[in-house]
Scaffold this active site. Structure first.
Site, PDB file in Angstrom:
ATOM      1  CB  THR A 191      38.745  10.006 -10.321  1.00  0.00           C
ATOM      2  OG1 THR A 191      37.882   8.910 -10.538  1.00  0.00           O
ATOM      3  CG2 THR A 191      39.142  10.087  -8.859  1.00  0.00           C
ATOM      4  NE  ARG A 219      33.751   0.292 -10.081  1.00  0.00           N
ATOM      5  CZ  ARG A 219      34.414   1.391 -10.345  1.00  0.00           C
ATOM      6  NH1 ARG A 219      34.028   2.540  -9.820  1.00  0.00           N
ATOM      7  NH2 ARG A 219      35.473   1.364 -11.133  1.00  0.00           N
ATOM      8  CB  VAL A 220      34.524  -0.062  -3.966  1.00  0.00           C
ATOM      9  CG1 VAL A 220      35.660   0.861  -3.538  1.00  0.00           C
ATOM     10  CG2 VAL A 220      33.356   0.045  -2.988  1.00  0.00           C
ATOM     11  N   GLY A 221      35.651   1.427  -6.780  1.00  0.00           N
ATOM     12  CA  GLY A 221      36.798   1.544  -7.666  1.00  0.00           C
ATOM     13  C   GLY A 221      38.091   1.759  -6.912  1.00  0.00           C
ATOM     14  N   GLY A 243      40.753   6.942 -14.234  1.00  0.00           N
ATOM     15  CA  GLY A 243      40.453   5.992 -15.300  1.00  0.00           C
ATOM     16  C   GLY A 243      39.588   4.866 -14.773  1.00  0.00           C
ATOM     17  N   GLY A 245      38.857   2.107 -12.658  1.00  0.00           N
ATOM     18  CA  GLY A 245      39.489   1.780 -11.384  1.00  0.00           C
ATOM     19  C   GLY A 245      39.914   0.343 -11.232  1.00  0.00           C
TER      20      GLY A 245
END
Length: 336
Positions: A191, A219-221, A243, A245
């Site tokens: 990221t 999926r959301v980090g 890294g 999340g």
């Protein structure tokens, strides 16, 4: 890691190879030593070089981090950021981004499809709506209504990588997998997070990503979660994370780093203490995942810390514009 990326990182660490022309006297006066922009990973150097002219001209930290993040979304081709990102396990590329001003205003988008610049959508959410976060189809509709570019983003290369992954469908993010030449994995924690302080002393930050390759659809980090992947406070400083999340979300990690600086820690000390908390909570998991923090305080001091060796970050100011630094880490060698 690809030969191109290995060459880029080695050259920058050794010699600062990406030199820029000297600033004019007027630019140097506008972008005095108090102005600075910092970014995660080796591609933070060119991202900073896009953001820096905004600061050198006396522009806002908010404009600077948006400019740098937009470069990462459209000009960089990396499997974890922007239009070259790897898709989820259904073959769908979704993007997440957030932006935050030091006065507390913030905006974010998550699970956004086929919009070239999610960081700019996040800024529009902050400035044009009463909300902080929009997700999925609603975020896309809002982006289109704001005139932001809408087109299919999944590249043939990313689609082919997904089809190769389908042969095993193995999902186990590895530390520095790409650097160790492991097929079927990607550098899943690259990221880009950017933090800046302007000549006026005000702070801002941005974070943008395509998230984990082969993640579950939906999926959301941490990147679009204010307080997890990014947090900014003009009274104290700013922090961003890279890294896995889920670990940042579990620890409200970027908020934690800023609060530790509020209590008197230096940026590096705050990042290290936040890493220690991750380890204490999940000691076994910490051996197989990467967590990285980057912080900038209101005085322009920079610090970083990682769980595992290999995290680098870029620093740019009036004195030096191609500075790539190696972060300290808890574990000095990556898992083999």
């Amino acid at each position: 890691m690809s030969d191109r990326r290995r060459f880029l990182q080695a050259g920058l660490l050794a010699t600062g190879a990406l030199a820029l022309p000297a600033l004019s006297a007027a630019q140097a006066r506008a972008g005095h030593s108090g102005a600075r922009v910092v970014s995660t990973w080796d591609f933070g150097v060119p991202a900073n070089q896009v953001a820096w002219p905004v600061l050198a001209a006396g522009g806002s930290a908010l404009d600077a981090v948006e400019a740098g993040a937009r470069w990462a979304e459209s000009d960089l081709c990396n499997p974890t950021v922007g239009h070259c990102g790897n898709p989820d396990r259904e073959g769908v590329l979704t993007l997440d981004a957030s932006i935050m001003d030091g006065d507390g205003r913030c905006g974010s988008v998550a699970a956004l499809e086929d919009i070239l610049h999610p960081v700019s959508v996040a800024r529009r959410v902050m400035e044009k709506t009463p909300h902080v976060m929009l997700v999925g189809e609603g975020a896309q509709q809002f982006a289109i209504s704001q005139g932001l570019e809408h087109r299919r983003l999944l590249t043939p290369q990313a689609e082919q990588a997904w089809r190769e992954w389908l042969k095993t469908s193995r999902y186990q993010p590895e530390i520095n997998a790409e650097r160790r030449g492991m097929p079927g994995n990607s550098e899943n924690h690259d990221t880009i997070g950017m933090l800046a302080i302007g000549a006026d002393g005000k702070l801002a930050g941005a974070c943008t990503t395509s998230g984990m390759a082969w993640k579950m659809h939906g999926r959301v980090g941490d990147s679009p979660i204010i307080g997890a992947g990014l947090y900014v406070d003009n009274e104290v400083g700013a922090a961003t994370a890279s890294g896995v999340g889920e670990e940042m979300i579990r620890n409200a990690a970027s908020f934690l780093v800023v609060e530790l600086m509020r209590q008197g820690r230096s940026p590096m000390e705050a990042c290290r203490e936040a890493i220690d908390r991750v380890v204490r909570k999940r000691p076994e998991a910490s051996k197989t995942l990467q967590v990285c923090f980057l912080a900038l305080n209101k005085h322009g001091e920079v610090g970083a810390y990682a769980l595992h060796q290999g995290f680098v970050y870029a620093v740019c100011d009036a004195g030096k514009q191609d500075d790539l630094r190696q972060s300290a880490s808890v574990y000095q060698t990556t898992q083999s």
